[in-house]
Scaffold this motif. Structure first.
Motif, PDB file in Angstrom:
ATOM      1  N   SER A  86       0.832  -1.206   0.000  1.00 53.33           N
ATOM      2  CA  SER A  86       0.000   0.000   0.000  1.00 53.33           C
ATOM      3  C   SER A  86       0.866   1.255   0.000  1.00 53.33           C
ATOM      4  O   SER A  86       0.597   2.213  -0.735  1.00 53.33           O
ATOM      5  CB  SER A  86      -0.918  -0.010   1.228  1.00 53.33           C
ATOM      6  OG  SER A  86      -1.497   1.264   1.418  1.00 53.33           O
ATOM      7  N   ARG A 110     -11.548  -1.759   2.168  1.00 57.98           N
ATOM      8  CA  ARG A 110     -10.085  -1.802   2.273  1.00 57.98           C
ATOM      9  C   ARG A 110      -9.546  -3.231   2.287  1.00 57.98           C
ATOM     10  O   ARG A 110      -8.346  -3.460   2.246  1.00 57.98           O
ATOM     11  CB  ARG A 110      -9.631  -1.054   3.535  1.00 57.98           C
ATOM     12  CG  ARG A 110      -9.947   0.449   3.428  1.00 57.98           C
ATOM     13  CD  ARG A 110      -9.422   1.233   4.585  1.00 57.98           C
ATOM     14  NE  ARG A 110     -10.079   0.863   5.836  1.00 57.98           N
ATOM     15  CZ  ARG A 110      -9.765   1.380   7.018  1.00 57.98           C
ATOM     16  NH1 ARG A 110      -8.798   2.276   7.098  1.00 57.98           N
ATOM     17  NH2 ARG A 110     -10.404   1.008   8.096  1.00 57.98           N
ATOM     18  N   ARG A 111     -10.458  -4.200   2.392  1.00 54.07           N
ATOM     19  CA  ARG A 111     -10.034  -5.595   2.334  1.00 54.07           C
ATOM     20  C   ARG A 111     -11.247  -6.421   1.938  1.00 54.07           C
ATOM     21  O   ARG A 111     -12.102  -6.740   2.767  1.00 54.07           O
ATOM     22  CB  ARG A 111      -9.495  -6.039   3.699  1.00 54.07           C
ATOM     23  CG  ARG A 111      -8.570  -7.253   3.660  1.00 54.07           C
ATOM     24  CD  ARG A 111      -9.338  -8.550   3.768  1.00 54.07           C
ATOM     25  NE  ARG A 111      -8.441  -9.696   3.879  1.00 54.07           N
ATOM     26  CZ  ARG A 111      -8.858 -10.960   3.882  1.00 54.07           C
ATOM     27  NH1 ARG A 111     -10.153 -11.228   3.770  1.00 54.07           N
ATOM     28  NH2 ARG A 111      -8.010 -11.946   3.974  1.00 54.07           N
ATOM     29  N   PHE A 121      -4.538   4.359   2.189  1.00 52.30           N
ATOM     30  CA  PHE A 121      -4.408   2.914   2.122  1.00 52.30           C
ATOM     31  C   PHE A 121      -4.951   2.380   0.807  1.00 52.30           C
ATOM     32  O   PHE A 121      -6.066   2.710   0.396  1.00 52.30           O
ATOM     33  CB  PHE A 121      -5.130   2.238   3.303  1.00 52.30           C
ATOM     34  CG  PHE A 121      -4.925   0.751   3.321  1.00 52.30           C
ATOM     35  CD1 PHE A 121      -3.725   0.218   3.771  1.00 52.30           C
ATOM     36  CD2 PHE A 121      -5.910  -0.112   2.855  1.00 52.30           C
ATOM     37  CE1 PHE A 121      -3.514  -1.157   3.761  1.00 52.30           C
ATOM     38  CE2 PHE A 121      -5.695  -1.484   2.837  1.00 52.30           C
ATOM     39  CZ  PHE A 121      -4.504  -2.003   3.300  1.00 52.30           C
ATOM     40  N   HIS A 122      -4.159   1.569   0.159  1.00 54.11           N
ATOM     41  CA  HIS A 122      -4.581   0.924  -1.080  1.00 54.11           C
ATOM     42  C   HIS A 122      -4.783  -0.557  -0.803  1.00 54.11           C
ATOM     43  O   HIS A 122      -3.859  -1.223  -0.346  1.00 54.11           O
ATOM     44  CB  HIS A 122      -3.528   1.121  -2.175  1.00 54.11           C
ATOM     45  CG  HIS A 122      -3.398   2.540  -2.594  1.00 54.11           C
ATOM     46  ND1 HIS A 122      -4.021   3.061  -3.701  1.00 54.11           N
ATOM     47  CD2 HIS A 122      -2.751   3.579  -2.016  1.00 54.11           C
ATOM     48  CE1 HIS A 122      -3.756   4.355  -3.799  1.00 54.11           C
ATOM     49  NE2 HIS A 122      -2.984   4.693  -2.794  1.00 54.11           N
ATOM     50  N   PRO A 123      -5.997  -1.054  -1.052  1.00 52.21           N
ATOM     51  CA  PRO A 123      -6.281  -2.449  -0.653  1.00 52.21           C
ATOM     52  C   PRO A 123      -5.396  -3.461  -1.370  1.00 52.21           C
ATOM     53  O   PRO A 123      -4.996  -3.264  -2.512  1.00 52.21           O
ATOM     54  CB  PRO A 123      -7.748  -2.644  -1.023  1.00 52.21           C
ATOM     55  CG  PRO A 123      -8.100  -1.524  -1.934  1.00 52.21           C
ATOM     56  CD  PRO A 123      -7.162  -0.402  -1.648  1.00 52.21           C
TER      57      PRO A 123
END
Lengths: 276, 397
Positions: B81, B232-233, B219-221
């Motif tokens: 991320s 995010r997940r 945040f990048h999943p």
């Protein structure tokens, strides 16, 4: 957890013949603490050349202890000549097999035996020193070749399992792959039982070897080779393409072409360049 | 045979209270927390409570807790991320002694063209802070340093390191898988941006992890799919294990004092007695700055796998940094990074205790281990001070 046979477990938990023989006739120590495995083998020989007593001390894992214990049990009662024929596979078989990753323990046993026998015979082990291929574990090309040949190994992983070579930084994997393919092609094409070759057979095999083993490499550098004649053990060839004008062509003929032909066809062949 | 389990850094027993808490979610309460009906919805409510319990354990806000499948996923997701968030930065800073979940991932990044720097440690396993400071560059996208080492228990000054990174605008991740539940962690008082933890190290089941992501951190999943975890997940929640981790977090918080008093004393007693009874033994790692449950002891001139398998005969479970146990051929990268000599590294044993460890179990190990070491040394060609005649007489069959 390793999948050890009951026999391995038994020899690990109840090792036979631990210690050192007093006033031994044969002694050897192989391996090192840095490599994580070492074995000291001592044996006593009677007047009939028979091993009456064999003991070991080892630093190593369960399978190293079991392999050393098995080795002493195997050679006790054998003549020295019989013992000299014991292979690492015999040690593994005695234990009902070892996990592939642990085969190097059996190789260590065979190495110790070999060294102890030559110590007994009074001759320091006459082995070519070889070149170190694996720096991490100090394994030479000759040791790798032997393991590949004796155990019919096919992959770098196999070689690591049997000799530890390649088990560290892995920078030698390419070199190991080269050794494997060299030894395997030699094994596959080796005439198993042809003590004499007819001239026709010889020419045919020379041609095949040139096609398979030699020409592709030369072509990579823009060169080529042609078989002109075979007279007895003299192989007369002509260089073509880039080879014809290359200063190093003579070196190539001797160290590459001749070596390959000796290896694959007949050990007494001599390569000569066609003078016309 | 009774099992004496001193391998709690590998995994822990699921606490009975945790099993009890999660069981209904494996049986009658099987609804999907995302469902509109209240049969599923009631599960969603329990997940919120679990998230709060995990947050409370590490001093976080519940919305900073992402449930993942394991510590490895959390580590991978955090680092990836950060790199995605800073496409112009090509440098990753980590240490030589990280768990493979970080170490191997960084090696993979190197193969993708990122520059990876591993900060060395000294002979006691302490981070070289000067080297660290010098390695923080304008090109550094993320720092990933473990909170506590899984093999030695040595604790890194991650809070200080995180401040240094923040002052240069660099993201900081910590793999706290071994630390959470064993020592107090308060995310409200540090500047760590992302933190990984794993359920099965703190008496929850395997297959559940958490990535803490500080509010405001881009945040990048890692897993892209449904809207779970606020997008995010992706992936349907592992409901029973999330409930389990919530319960385990509550228990960890309640047991923290015991872990750092009774368990630490048991560990110290084990260590002192073994060192006193076994010549040629020493502790690996900084004894003044360790997890309370861990000791890593080397026994000179013997090999770890042999020690483990002989202890196994008595039901004693531990781990080794020796080559033979790892399936690789070299001793652990942690001990090598510390410069532990080969004579010691191959014979290293890690004991890791838990709140379930008893006085009797420690006594049992103190009684059983010294003769095992003596026996193996009597077989070792390197152990010269022992009396071989005596030792082998009692042993050969």
């Amino acid at each position: 957890m390793w999948d050890y046979t009951d026999k391995v477990k038994d020899h690990f938990l109840n090792p036979r013949n631990v210690g050192e023989v007093e006033n031994p006739d044969g002694v050897a120590e192989v391996g090192s603490i840095a490599c994580g495995g070492a074995l000291r083998l001592t044996f006593k020989v009677d007047e009939n050349n028979r091993i009456t007593e064999a003991k070991f001390k080892t630093f190593g894992c369960a399978s190293a202890i079991a392999a050393a214990s098995a080795l002493t049990e195997i050679i006790k009662g054998m003549t020295v000549e019989e013992a000299a024929k014991v292979t690492n596979q015999d040690i593994a078989n005695y234990l009902g097999g070892l996990p592939q990753e642990k085969m190097h323990c059996s190789v260590l046993g065979r190495e110790a035996l070999e060294k102890a026998i030559s110590h007994y015979k009074g001759a320091p082990l006459q082995m070519a020193p070889g070149n170190i291929v694996c720096e991490c574990f100090g394994v030479t090309d000759l040791e790798i070749e032997r393991a590949v040949e004796e155990n019919n190994l096919a992959t770098v992983e196999d070689v690591t399992n049997y000799t530890k070579a390649g088990g560290g930084c892995s920078s030698c994997h390419e070199a190991i792959e080269e050794i494997i393919s060299r030894v395997r092609s030699r094994m596959e094409s080796k005439p198993v039982s042809s003590p004499r070759l007819s001239n026709i057979q010889k020419i045919k095999m020379i041609e095949e070897t040139i096609d398979r083993e030699i020409r592709p490499s030369l072509k990579q550098d823009g060169g080529d080779i042609e078989l002109i004649d075979v007279v007895g053990n003299r192989v007369i060839v002509a260089t073509r393409g880039a080879c014809a004008s290359c200063q190093a062509a003579n070196m190539t003929l001797k160290h590459f072409v001749e070596a390959k032909l000796k290896e694959f066809v007949w050990p007494e062949l001599v390569v000569e360049e066609d003078s016309q | 045979m009774k099992t004496v389990y001193l391998d709690n850094n590998a995994t822990t027993r699921v606490a009975p209270e945790v099993v009890e808490a999660m069981l209904p979610y494996l049986t009658e309460l099987y609804g999907n927390p995302s469902s509109m009906h209240s049969f599923g919805g009631q599960v969603g409510k329990k997940i919120r409570e679990s998230r709060e319990a995990v947050a409370a354990l590490i001093g976080a806000h519940p919305d900073e807790i992402l449930f993942t499948s394991c510590g490895t996923e959390s580590d991978n997701a955090a680092i990836r991320s950060a790199l995605t968030a800073h496409p112009g930065k090509r440098h990753v800073l980590t240490s030589r002694v990280e768990h493979p979940a970080v170490k191997a991932f960084c090696a993979h990044l190197a193969s993708e063209g990122y520059r990876v720097t591993e900060v060395p440690v000294d002979g006691e396993g302490r981070l070289d802070m000067d080297f660290y400071r010098r390695s923080l560059t304008v090109d550094t996208a993320i720092v990933s340093l473990m909170w506590a080492n899984n093999e030695t228990g040595v604790i890194f000054p991650v809070e200080k390191a995180a401040e240094m990174a923040r002052s240069k605008g660099i993201l900081f991740h910590s793999d706290a898988v071994q630390a959470v539940g064993k020592i107090p962690i308060d995310m409200s008082r540090n500047s760590i941006d992302m933190l990984s933890l794993s359920g099965h190290k703190l008496h929850a089941p395997k297959g559940i992890g958490v990535l803490y992501v500080r509010r405001g951190t881009k945040f990048h999943p890692f897993l892209i799919g449904g809207h779970q975890e606020k997008g995010r997940r992706g992936g349907t929640e592992n409901t029973p294990s999330i409930i389990a981790l919530g319960k385990a977090s509550e228990l960890s918080l309640a047991n923290m004092e015991e872990e750092n008093t009774r368990v630490a004393r048991l560990r110290d007693r084990l260590e002192q007695e073994l060192l006193a009874r076994i010549p040629g033994s020493r502790v690996n790692g900084d004894r003044s700055n360790r997890l309370p449950n861990t000791t890593n002891i080397s026994f000179e001139f013997v090999e770890g796998e042999s020690i483990l398998l002989m202890m196994n005969e008595f039901g004693i479970c531990a781990s080794s940094g020796s080559a033979c146990t790892s399936g690789s051929l070299q001793p652990s990268h942690v001990l090598r990074a510390m410069g532990v000599p080969f004579t010691m590294a191959h014979g290293s044993i890690r004991f890791s205790l838990s709140i379930y460890t008893t006085d009797e179990e420690i006594d049992f190990v103190i009684e059983k281990l010294p003769p095992i070491i003596e026996l193996l040394r009597s077989m070792s060609p390197y152990w010269k001070t022992a009396n071989p005649a005596c030792a082998t007489d009692s042993y050969s069959s």
